[in-house]
Write a protein that holds these residues in place. Structure first.
Motif, short mmCIF file in Angstrom:
data_model
loop_
_atom_site.label_atom_id
_atom_site.label_comp_id
_atom_site.label_asym_id
_atom_site.label_seq_id
_atom_site.Cartn_x
_atom_site.Cartn_y
_atom_site.Cartn_z
N GLY A 176 -3.60 1.08 -4.14
CA GLY A 176 -4.68 0.47 -4.92
C GLY A 176 -6.08 0.86 -4.45
O GLY A 176 -6.96 1.18 -5.25
N HIS A 177 -6.27 0.90 -3.12
CA HIS A 177 -7.64 1.06 -2.63
C HIS A 177 -8.14 2.49 -2.61
O HIS A 177 -9.27 2.77 -2.20
CB HIS A 177 -7.80 0.40 -1.25
CG HIS A 177 -7.20 1.17 -0.10
ND1 HIS A 177 -7.96 1.95 0.73
CD2 HIS A 177 -5.93 1.26 0.35
CE1 HIS A 177 -7.16 2.47 1.66
NE2 HIS A 177 -5.93 2.07 1.45
N LYS A 178 -7.31 3.43 -3.10
CA LYS A 178 -7.78 4.82 -3.26
C LYS A 178 -8.20 5.07 -4.70
O LYS A 178 -8.54 6.19 -5.05
CB LYS A 178 -6.68 5.82 -2.89
CG LYS A 178 -6.02 5.59 -1.56
CD LYS A 178 -6.85 6.09 -0.40
CE LYS A 178 -6.04 5.98 0.88
NZ LYS A 178 -6.84 6.19 2.07
N MET A 179 -8.10 4.06 -5.56
CA MET A 179 -8.38 4.27 -6.98
C MET A 179 -9.30 3.19 -7.56
O MET A 179 -9.17 2.80 -8.71
CB MET A 179 -7.06 4.38 -7.77
CG MET A 179 -6.05 3.29 -7.49
SD MET A 179 -4.39 3.71 -8.15
CE MET A 179 -4.54 3.10 -9.82
N ALA A 239 1.55 10.15 -3.79
CA ALA A 239 0.47 10.40 -4.76
C ALA A 239 -0.72 9.47 -4.51
O ALA A 239 -1.50 9.20 -5.43
CB ALA A 239 1.01 10.24 -6.18
N ALA A 240 -0.88 9.02 -3.26
CA ALA A 240 -1.97 8.08 -2.95
C ALA A 240 -3.34 8.64 -3.36
O ALA A 240 -4.20 7.91 -3.83
CB ALA A 240 -1.96 7.74 -1.47
N GLN A 241 -3.53 9.95 -3.19
CA GLN A 241 -4.84 10.55 -3.48
C GLN A 241 -4.89 11.13 -4.89
O GLN A 241 -5.91 11.70 -5.29
CB GLN A 241 -5.14 11.67 -2.47
CG GLN A 241 -5.25 11.19 -1.03
CD GLN A 241 -6.55 10.44 -0.76
OE1 GLN A 241 -7.48 10.45 -1.57
NE2 GLN A 241 -6.63 9.79 0.39
N GLY A 293 0.85 -1.19 0.00
CA GLY A 293 0.00 0.00 0.00
C GLY A 293 0.88 1.23 0.00
O GLY A 293 2.12 1.13 -0.11
N ALA A 294 0.26 2.39 0.16
CA ALA A 294 1.04 3.64 0.13
C ALA A 294 1.83 3.83 1.43
O ALA A 294 2.88 4.46 1.42
CB ALA A 294 0.12 4.83 -0.12
N THR A 295 1.35 3.27 2.54
CA THR A 295 2.11 3.39 3.79
C THR A 295 3.48 2.75 3.61
O THR A 295 4.52 3.34 3.93
CB THR A 295 1.35 2.71 4.95
OG1 THR A 295 0.13 3.42 5.16
CG2 THR A 295 2.16 2.72 6.24
N GLU A 296 3.47 1.54 3.07
CA GLU A 296 4.76 0.86 2.85
C GLU A 296 5.59 1.58 1.80
O GLU A 296 6.82 1.71 1.94
CB GLU A 296 4.53 -0.60 2.45
CG GLU A 296 5.84 -1.37 2.37
CD GLU A 296 5.71 -2.76 1.73
OE1 GLU A 296 4.66 -3.40 1.87
OE2 GLU A 296 6.69 -3.18 1.09
N ALA A 297 4.94 2.06 0.74
CA ALA A 297 5.67 2.76 -0.32
C ALA A 297 6.34 4.02 0.25
O ALA A 297 7.51 4.31 -0.05
CB ALA A 297 4.73 3.10 -1.47
N ASN A 298 5.61 4.76 1.08
CA ASN A 298 6.19 5.98 1.69
C ASN A 298 7.37 5.62 2.59
O ASN A 298 8.40 6.29 2.58
CB ASN A 298 5.12 6.72 2.51
CG ASN A 298 4.10 7.45 1.63
OD1 ASN A 298 4.36 7.67 0.45
ND2 ASN A 298 2.96 7.80 2.19
N ASN A 299 7.20 4.56 3.37
CA ASN A 299 8.29 4.14 4.26
C ASN A 299 9.51 3.67 3.48
O ASN A 299 10.64 4.01 3.81
CB ASN A 299 7.80 3.03 5.20
CG ASN A 299 7.14 3.59 6.45
OD1 ASN A 299 7.80 3.80 7.46
ND2 ASN A 299 5.86 3.90 6.37
#
Ligand code: PMP
Length: 384
Positions: A205-208, A182-184, A74-80
């Motif tokens: 994925g789950h924001k799109m 760019a999650a949103q 997810g984006a949390t892992e991508a940001n980390n």
């Protein structure tokens, strides 16, 4: 959708999976279930091809190459991975990291950890009343000891759409790398060339209208050797993120990206902006005490409306509208103590103003009827 008594106005929290996405994923749970890293047989090749095609679709959405996409949870892992991976990677020397004051917690907490445990200096870039990064302040903070700037493309609470290319111009002048959460963004703006302005970029994925449990990090060519992995193992995905790639989820994210690319995405954003604008004008005329937080122009996520209801507590208000309405308040509970939204505080709202604010967010399956009904529910619930 959803087929229930609840009006769903929380698309920035998560989106329903589009039925077309679900259909694309289906065969990869049961029929083509091979391990994409089984390189000795046809079922492995089939799965590998599906994951590669999905990476190509995600890459196309942002103007990148498939080889620059790393699938994450997810984006949390991508940001980390972007922030910790770069800081722990081979570009040693630069020890300062700048992030905007309105970043998601997964960015703020990662840089705080680097500061507390690994000797980095993390500094906040101030934003203006509408949530735009103050370029003059960023320019002043930048110097040749800044490793990374992290700025989100679209804010999850007030919908501010940053001018990422203006920010990139400043960071490049100092040889500083730019990460963009760019999650949103896929539902909020045209991102067909966002990769051009950034070095690292996170998606979810789950924001799109895709599945939960999958995200992606774009790592610009040439940078992959400077990012230290967080997960070690079988060296999948170029060693940047070991572990078997979840093919059905990747296929779902790829399909979601295809549905948002080009004119289809632009058309969807226009339709949703129209709904949101109708909602706002109806609500603000019928509830004259209510005010809009954040930008009012075109530089706002088309589905986002963040509204202040003076004299109320938004959490209590939302609780009293259950089960009729799913919306969101920005307040977070840290160590059991509710705290006003850091985003609303950063744009200058007082704690009680932040606590009286509610976010409504619309998306692909929102309808004009639903949007109208929200104002009615609010009128019925708000104290007169
Ligand atoms: N960044 C932003 C801007 C978000 O809105 C979210 C989700 N709230 C995340 C990161 C985290 O995404 P995920 O749920 O995929 O970990």
């Amino acid at each position: 959708m959803p087929d229930s008594q609840t009006i769903y106005a929380d698309y920035q929290a998560t989106t329903p999976v589009d039925p077309r996405v679900l259909a694309a994923m289906e065969p990869y749970w049961r029929d083509s279930f091979g391990n994409p890293h089984s390189s000795d047989h046809v079922m492995g090749w089939e799965a590998e091809r599906a994951a590669a095609d999905a990476a190509a679709s995600v890459a196309a959405l942002i103007g990148a190459d498939a080889s620059e996409i790393v699938f994450t949870s997810g984006a949390t892992e991508a940001n980390n991975l972007a922030i910790l991976g770069l800081a722990r990677g081979s570009l040693r020397g630069r020890r300062r990291i700048l992030v905007s004051a309105i970043e998601h917690k997964s960015v703020l907490a990662a840089v705080r950890a680097l500061e507390e445990r690994e000797g980095f200096a993390a500094e906040l870039i101030p934003v203006d009343r509408d949530g735009f990064v103050r370029l003059d302040a960023l320019d002043e903070l930048l110097s040749d000891d800044v490793l990374l700037v992290s700025v989100m493309a679209v804010n999850n609470e007030i919908g501010t759409v940053q001018n990422v290319s203006d920010i990139a111009e400043l960071t490049r002048a100092h040889g500083t790398l730019l990460h963009c959460d760019a999650a949103q963004a896929p539902c909020g703006m045209d991102i067909c060339d966002l990769a051009d302005s950034t070095d690292l970029l996170s998606l979810s994925g789950h924001k799109m209208c895709g599945p939960k449990g999958i995200g992606a990090l774009y790592v610009r060519h040439g940078l992959e050797d400077h990012v230290e992995p967080m997960i070690y193992g079988g060296e999948q995905q170029g060693g940047l993120r070991s572990g078997t790639v979840p093919v059905p989820l990747c296929v779902g994210m790829g399909s979601a990206a295809e549905l948002l690319a080009g004119e289809a995405g632009a058309q969807e954003r226009r339709r949703i902006a129209h709904l949101r604008d109708a909602f706002l004008s109806d609500l603000l005329s019928r509830l004259p005490k209510a005010t809009l937080n954040g930008p009012s122009g075109a530089d706002r996520h088309p589905g986002n409306a963040n509204i202040q209801f003076p004299g109320t507590n938004a959490q209590d208000l939302l609780a009293s509208m259950q089960p009729m309405l799913a919306a969101s308040t920005g307040s977070a509970c840290t160590s059991g103590i509710p705290a006003p939204s850091h985003v609303l505080r950063a744009i200058g709202l007082a704690p009680e103003e932040a606590d009286s604010s509610m976010r409504f967010s619309f998306g692909r399956f929102s309808t004009a009827t639903e949007v109208k009904a929200i104002t009615v529910v609010l009128e019925d619930t708000l104290p007169t």
